[in-house]
Design a protein around this motif. Structure first.
Motif, PDB file in Angstrom:
ATOM      1  N   LYS A 175       0.903  -1.151  -0.128  1.00 45.72           N
ATOM      2  CA  LYS A 175      -0.007   0.097  -0.010  1.00 45.72           C
ATOM      3  C   LYS A 175       0.950   1.068  -0.017  1.00 45.72           C
ATOM      4  O   LYS A 175       1.618   1.297   0.812  1.00 45.72           O
ATOM      5  N   ALA A 215      -1.348   7.332  12.062  1.00 46.55           N
ATOM      6  CA  ALA A 215      -1.976   6.359  11.061  1.00 46.55           C
ATOM      7  C   ALA A 215      -1.712   6.379   9.821  1.00 46.55           C
ATOM      8  O   ALA A 215      -1.684   5.117   9.013  1.00 46.55           O
ATOM      9  N   GLU A 255      -0.872   2.652   8.267  1.00 44.48           N
ATOM     10  CA  GLU A 255      -1.462   2.078   7.209  1.00 44.48           C
ATOM     11  C   GLU A 255      -0.913   1.590   5.998  1.00 44.48           C
ATOM     12  O   GLU A 255      -1.018   0.827   5.176  1.00 44.48           O
ATOM     13  N   TYR A 256       0.357   2.500   5.689  1.00 39.59           N
ATOM     14  CA  TYR A 256       1.045   2.325   4.247  1.00 39.59           C
ATOM     15  C   TYR A 256       2.503   1.546   4.425  1.00 39.59           C
ATOM     16  O   TYR A 256       3.364   2.470   5.380  1.00 39.59           O
TER      17      TYR A 256
END
Ligand code: SF4
Length: 499
Positions: free
Chosen positions: A155, A238, A242-243
């Protein structure tokens, strides 16, 4: 095989424009509405002027196209009327030729061998050919979504949706990564949306490309400031959780100001973007621009692209007068034959369509002070003739007054279009522990990675305010680096390297 004598038979012809009165009555692009046959036959004829040089200076190198656009190849395909193949070759190196064809000042044309001598008839009209291939591609369905056949399961977040961010996002999505673009504004596009006036590029051109990216699988989140505190923001914690990788394509929008010029604090003296953004918002249907030039005497300070954008915007808004000031002397209108006969950027007068629409340009002048009334509103600008030189001791550029004569220009609205000083301050950078260079940009290693592991940078945020073609080139290159970071190797192209 190109016709090596084509340029002797056909004169260069730029795309015809609409009459000025027509242009001033709307915000549409300035070019004339040709029928498809007229447009294609004219552009095929222009493409015959290309000699298919053994060493095509237009294509790459220090003065040519940073994307390495395959210009002689698609000139020849257009000459033969093979628009589908021309589209393939154009898109092989450029994600967004309709942006560069409209907005780039075309270093490729300055580098074209035919730009050397006036008797050659001038450079091949490369921008016109590029733009037409792009538009024909859309109209005939030669471009469409190119979804990835693989999924890497990795991601990537791209922060910023200008041309660099969009190019990086498209390349990474097509490589099989799951990409989300975060944009703090309410609409996508960055400068393409709110900086570039509609008369240079209509927003439907941007929207059709965004639709392609969406259809390929790129996700977009608007109204979200990464690292910000407003509702809807995404925290850096975050983001990092997340990535797997982050690309910063946040632009370099800190406008250069003139704080030392007396009267800068008067009402009516604004940075260029304070004028352009509301005007673009009005075109988007957000209601009348709060800062309009209607009925005002407008002085634009700065002779570059942004100054010309303000100039054309003020004229369309119905300014009483528009005057653009440039510190540099008026360049010649054609290239001086005594100069080096080699393809280099020509030091000739750059005239934008906006300059044909009224108003006045003054060269070799600089502002001495802004003058106001007792209510604090600007009423005039005092300017003086200057020359720009290098300080013999330090080598630093300096602007020196010439003579004592002071000119007074009436002004109700003054727009400072004197460049950009780098990346705006944003909490995101603090949270990532990133500091700006002396040029106000974000530095990186040769792999485009900043000092924050897994965080990459590209476009104006890395290079400083530059051309749209450089933004796309850096976006493509950073995608190669991110892909290699995530998978160990990359087949994506990397047309340029970090500065
Ligand atoms: Fe064609 Fe000019 Fe490029 Fe030569 S330099 S290949 S003439 S566009």
């Amino acid at each position: 095989m190109a016709d090596p004598n084509g340029f002797l038979k056909v004169q260069r012809a730029d795309a015809p424009k609409r009459p000025v009165d027509d242009r001033l009555g709307d915000w549409r692009e300035v070019y004339a509405d040709l029928t498809p046959d007229q447009r294609e036959s004219q552009v095929r004829e222009q493409a015959t002027r290309c000699m298919d040089c053994g060493i095509p200076f237009c294509h790459s190198g220090s003065a040519g196209c940073p994307l390495g656009n395959l210009i002689p190849e698609w000139n020849d395909l257009v000459r033969r009327g093979d628009w589908a193949a021309a589209s393939d070759r154009l898109h092989a190196t450029n994600n967004f030729p309709e942006f560069t064809g409209r907005l780039c000042p075309a270093p490729c044309e300055a580098a074209c061998v035919l730009a050397i001598a006036p008797e050659s008839g001038g450079a091949v009209a490369i921008k016109r050919v590029e733009n037409t291939i792009a538009d024909v591609s859309w109209e005939r369905g030669h471009v469409g979504p190119v979804p990835s056949a693989v999924s890497t399961g990795r991601k990537v977040a791209v922060v910023g949706s200008g041309p660099a961010g969009l190019a990086a996002a498209q390349q990474l999505t097509r490589a099989g990564h799951e990409v989300t673009v975060y944009e703090r504004d309410d609409r996508l596009g960055g400068l393409l949306r709110y900086g570039i006036p509609e008369f240079k590029m209509e927003k439907k051109v941007l929207d059709r490309r965004l639709a392609q990216l969406r259809a390929e699988g790129t996700r977009f989140v608007t109204g979200c400031e990464v690292g910000g505190s407003a509702p809807g923001s995404l925290s850096v914690a975050a983001l990092r959780a997340e990535y797997d990788a982050v690309v910063l394509a946040v632009g370099a929008l800190r406008g250069r100001d003139a704080p030392d010029v007396p009267g800068r604090g008067l009402r009516g003296v604004h940075l260029a973007m304070e004028h352009l953004v509301p005007a673009n918002r009005e075109c988007e249907g957000d209601g009348p621009a709060q800062l309009s030039a209607a009925g005002k005497h407008v002085v634009v300070i700065g002779g570059g692209d942004t100054g010309a954008d303000c100039y054309g915007t003020a004229t369309r808004q119905g300014a009483a007068s528009v005057t653009q000031l440039d510190q540099y002397p008026r360049p010649p209108e054609t290239r001086d034959d005594d100069r080096s006969p080699w393809p280099v950027w020509p030091w000739i007068l750059r005239t934008y369509p906006a300059h044909e629409e009224g108003g006045e340009r003054k060269f070799a002048v600089a502002v001495e002070r802004f003058v106001g009334d007792e209510d604090g509103n600007v009423t005039s600008v005092q300017v003086r003739e200057v020359k720009v030189r290098k300080d013999p001791a330090t080598g630093i550029r300096e602007v020196v007054p010439v003579g004592d004569e002071v000119q007074v220009l009436p002004a109700d609205l003054v727009l400072l279009a004197i460049g950009f000083e780098g990346v705006e301050h944003m909490p995101l950078l603090d949270c990532l522990g990133l500091t700006l260079t002396r040029r106000g940009t974000l530095s990186c290693g040769q792999d485009w990675q900043t000092t924050a592991p897994g965080v990459f940078v590209c476009g104006d945020a890395h290079r400083g305010a530059s051309l749209v073609v450089w933004a796309v080139a850096e976006g493509r290159s950073v995608a190669n680096a991110v892909d290699a970071y995530l998978t160990g190797a990359s087949d994506l192209p990397a047309p340029v390297h970090p500065t």
